[in-house]
Design a protein around this motif. Structure first.
Motif, mmCIF file in Angstrom:
data_model
loop_
_atom_site.group_PDB
_atom_site.id
_atom_site.type_symbol
_atom_site.label_atom_id
_atom_site.label_comp_id
_atom_site.label_asym_id
_atom_site.label_seq_id
_atom_site.Cartn_x
_atom_site.Cartn_y
_atom_site.Cartn_z
ATOM 1 N N LEU A 188 0.830 -1.200 0.000
ATOM 2 C CA LEU A 188 0.000 0.000 0.000
ATOM 3 C C LEU A 188 0.868 1.255 0.000
ATOM 4 C CD1 LEU A 188 -2.779 1.319 0.169
ATOM 5 C CD2 LEU A 188 -2.661 1.105 2.665
ATOM 6 N N ILE A 189 1.948 1.261 0.767
ATOM 7 C CA ILE A 189 2.863 2.402 0.787
ATOM 8 C C ILE A 189 3.484 2.615 -0.589
ATOM 9 C CG2 ILE A 189 5.049 3.241 1.740
ATOM 10 C CD1 ILE A 189 4.308 1.897 4.368
ATOM 11 N N GLN A 190 3.880 1.516 -1.236
ATOM 12 C CA GLN A 190 4.481 1.624 -2.564
ATOM 13 C C GLN A 190 3.476 2.156 -3.577
ATOM 14 O OE1 GLN A 190 7.636 1.265 -3.177
ATOM 15 N NE2 GLN A 190 7.506 1.566 -5.399
ATOM 16 N N GLN A 191 2.225 1.750 -3.466
ATOM 17 C CA GLN A 191 1.188 2.239 -4.378
ATOM 18 C C GLN A 191 0.985 3.742 -4.209
ATOM 19 O OE1 GLN A 191 -2.333 -0.071 -3.671
ATOM 20 N NE2 GLN A 191 -1.459 -1.974 -4.491
ATOM 21 N N ARG A 192 0.967 4.196 -2.984
ATOM 22 C CA ARG A 192 0.795 5.621 -2.737
ATOM 23 C C ARG A 192 2.002 6.414 -3.244
ATOM 24 N NH1 ARG A 192 -1.728 5.301 3.446
ATOM 25 N NH2 ARG A 192 -3.836 4.651 2.795
ATOM 26 N N LYS A 193 3.196 5.907 -3.020
ATOM 27 C CA LYS A 193 4.397 6.569 -3.524
ATOM 28 C C LYS A 193 4.350 6.700 -5.038
ATOM 29 C CE LYS A 193 8.413 5.320 -1.977
ATOM 30 N NZ LYS A 193 9.560 4.485 -1.548
ATOM 31 N N GLU A 194 4.011 5.614 -5.709
ATOM 32 C CA GLU A 194 3.961 5.646 -7.177
ATOM 33 C C GLU A 194 2.848 6.550 -7.677
ATOM 34 O OE1 GLU A 194 3.563 1.606 -8.348
ATOM 35 O OE2 GLU A 194 5.641 1.046 -7.838
ATOM 36 N N ALA A 195 1.701 6.537 -6.995
ATOM 37 C CA ALA A 195 0.583 7.374 -7.429
ATOM 38 C C ALA A 195 0.944 8.854 -7.346
ATOM 39 C CB ALA A 195 -0.649 7.080 -6.571
ATOM 40 N N ILE A 258 13.162 7.962 -9.861
ATOM 41 C CA ILE A 258 14.204 6.999 -9.454
ATOM 42 C C ILE A 258 14.030 6.599 -7.996
ATOM 43 C CG2 ILE A 258 16.690 6.733 -9.084
ATOM 44 C CD1 ILE A 258 17.142 8.556 -11.484
ATOM 45 N N GLU A 259 13.716 7.569 -7.147
ATOM 46 C CA GLU A 259 13.539 7.283 -5.724
ATOM 47 C C GLU A 259 12.355 6.354 -5.471
ATOM 48 O OE1 GLU A 259 11.868 7.846 -1.752
ATOM 49 O OE2 GLU A 259 11.050 8.847 -3.516
ATOM 50 N N VAL A 260 11.329 6.450 -6.312
ATOM 51 C CA VAL A 260 10.129 5.630 -6.126
ATOM 52 C C VAL A 260 10.320 4.210 -6.644
ATOM 53 C CG1 VAL A 260 7.741 5.356 -6.905
ATOM 54 C CG2 VAL A 260 8.526 7.560 -6.067
ATOM 55 N N VAL A 261 10.934 4.059 -7.810
ATOM 56 C CA VAL A 261 11.010 2.740 -8.445
ATOM 57 C C VAL A 261 12.161 1.892 -7.920
ATOM 58 C CG1 VAL A 261 9.926 3.607 -10.554
ATOM 59 C CG2 VAL A 261 12.419 3.608 -10.361
ATOM 60 N N THR A 262 13.084 2.479 -7.172
ATOM 61 C CA THR A 262 14.210 1.701 -6.633
ATOM 62 C C THR A 262 13.955 1.348 -5.177
ATOM 63 O OG1 THR A 262 15.375 3.769 -6.098
ATOM 64 C CG2 THR A 262 15.883 2.723 -8.206
ATOM 65 N N GLN A 263 14.645 0.334 -4.710
ATOM 66 C CA GLN A 263 14.504 -0.132 -3.338
ATOM 67 C C GLN A 263 15.552 0.520 -2.442
ATOM 68 O OE1 GLN A 263 12.020 -2.109 -2.325
ATOM 69 N NE2 GLN A 263 11.222 -2.262 -4.421
#
Length: 369
Positions: A188-195, A258-263
């Motif tokens: 859910l956190i990753q979805q919000r970051k990407e959105a 870059i900050e969103v798609v990388t781990q």
């Protein structure tokens, strides 16, 4: 085995270099903030009070208001950097400060796109523009732009806040959690970051950039078909607008993506986190360049600004000269009064002495008789 003395020297040199870079960045932020605030206040004052209301002046006023918001919030970002990327102004102001940055991002992008479309319609649809391109219509469009920008800024206000890392370290960054939520799954956190990241990328950058390029390409094509020669100032303005918009906002959106798609733990993610403040600085720079591109490139407006500044200076000088003249006249009147009083006093003294001498003579005559 490494020499400890050499390690200490290298670490101290690295610390000195980082300190020099921080001082340079802070100084640059202060310079951007000062120039941007002065520019946009000058534009708001001159265009708002000394220029007849027109379609162009309405566009410029709204763009200057948006840029003033961004440049006015820049000193707080500078303070954040000066304190070692530590936020000390509270959670609520962290949200407000960040929202001003994102609000300017959306408003600036939308306005630049709208200004480009407006110029395109004037060339491609001159009859429609003559009949329907009014101040009221442009005012409604600007109101809609601000409303949409506020709407798109709300998620960034909600998911932003002060994050305590340690006793002496507090970040003003994303929380990716709603009020009342204590734990969220990583998905859910990753979805919000990407959105949030892709919403900014498409709505605030790619869409306005596409509209700007399409509008000026259409204008250029139509003028070429008519056999009209494009002025060098127009070509220079178009190139400057596109280049400045891309150079100022592209680094920010690229770094955020870059900050969103990388781990976390990857080198690219660490690079993005370090480069993000610098990329945000370039975004602020757009608010400094917009007045130069859209306003100071207009000779008539520059004349009005010079005339207005000259009128202000003349008014100030006139007030100073009037005050000086008033003081001098007051001083002269005081001196004149003193002289008159002295003369009157001396005359009275002489008269008094004459009366005394006359009385003495009369007393002497009586004594002789």
């Amino acid at each position: 085995m490494a020499n400890p003395a050499y390690s200490n020297i290298s670490s101290s040199n690295q610390t000195a270099n980082e300190s020099s870079i921080n001082v340079f960045a802070i100084t640059l932020h202060g310079l951007f903030s000062t120039i941007g605030i002065i520019e946009n206040l000058l534009i708001l004052g001159v265009v708002g009070f000394h220029v007849r209301r027109s379609v162009i002046s309405i566009w410029i006023l709204n763009l200057a208001a948006s840029d003033l918001l961004a440049t006015a919030s820049l000193p707080f970002f500078t303070l954040y950097m000066a304190r070692g990327d530590t936020w000390t102004l509270g959670n609520t102001f962290c949200r407000i400060h960040s929202s001003m940055f994102f609000l300017n991002m959306f408003v600036s992008g939308f306005l630049l796109a709208a200004i480009s479309l407006d110029r395109c319609l004037v060339v491609l649809r001159p009859v429609w523009a003559q009949n329907y391109r009014t101040n009221q219509l442009v005012g409604r469009v600007c109101g809609l732009i601000w409303a949409l920008a506020v709407l798109f800024t709300i998620p960034f206000y909600i998911f932003r806040g002060a994050i305590t890392i340690s006793k002496h370290k507090t970040l003003c960054y994303y929380k990716y959690s709603l009020p009342g939520e204590f734990s969220n799954p990583e998905s859910l956190i990753q979805q919000r970051k990407e959105a949030l990241a892709f919403m900014r990328l498409f709505l605030a950058f790619l869409t306005p950039l596409g509209i700007i390029i399409f509008s000026y390409a259409a204008v250029t094509y139509r003028l070429a078909r008519r056999g009209c020669r494009r002025s060098f100032r127009f070509v220079r303005l178009v190139v400057a607008v596109v280049v400045s918009f891309v150079l100022c906002w592209a680094p920010y959106h690229i770094i955020i993506t870059i900050e969103v798609v990388t781990q976390k733990g990857q080198s690219a993610h660490a690079f993005a986190m370090k480069a993000l403040p610098t990329a945000a600085t370039f975004g602020f720079l757009n608010s400094v360049l917009n007045p130069i591109l859209y306003v100071f490139s207009c000779p008539d407006l520059c004349k009005k600004i010079r005339h207005s500044l000259g009128a202000v200076m003349e008014s100030v000088l006139a007030e100073d000269l009037a005050e000086l003249s008033r003081r001098r006249s007051t001083a002269r009147s005081i001196n004149t009064t003193e002289i008159v009083l002295k003369q009157r006093t001396s005359i009275s003294a002489l008269c008094y002495q004459g009366d005394e001498s006359k009385q003495d003579e009369s007393l002497a005559d009586q004594a002789e008789n």
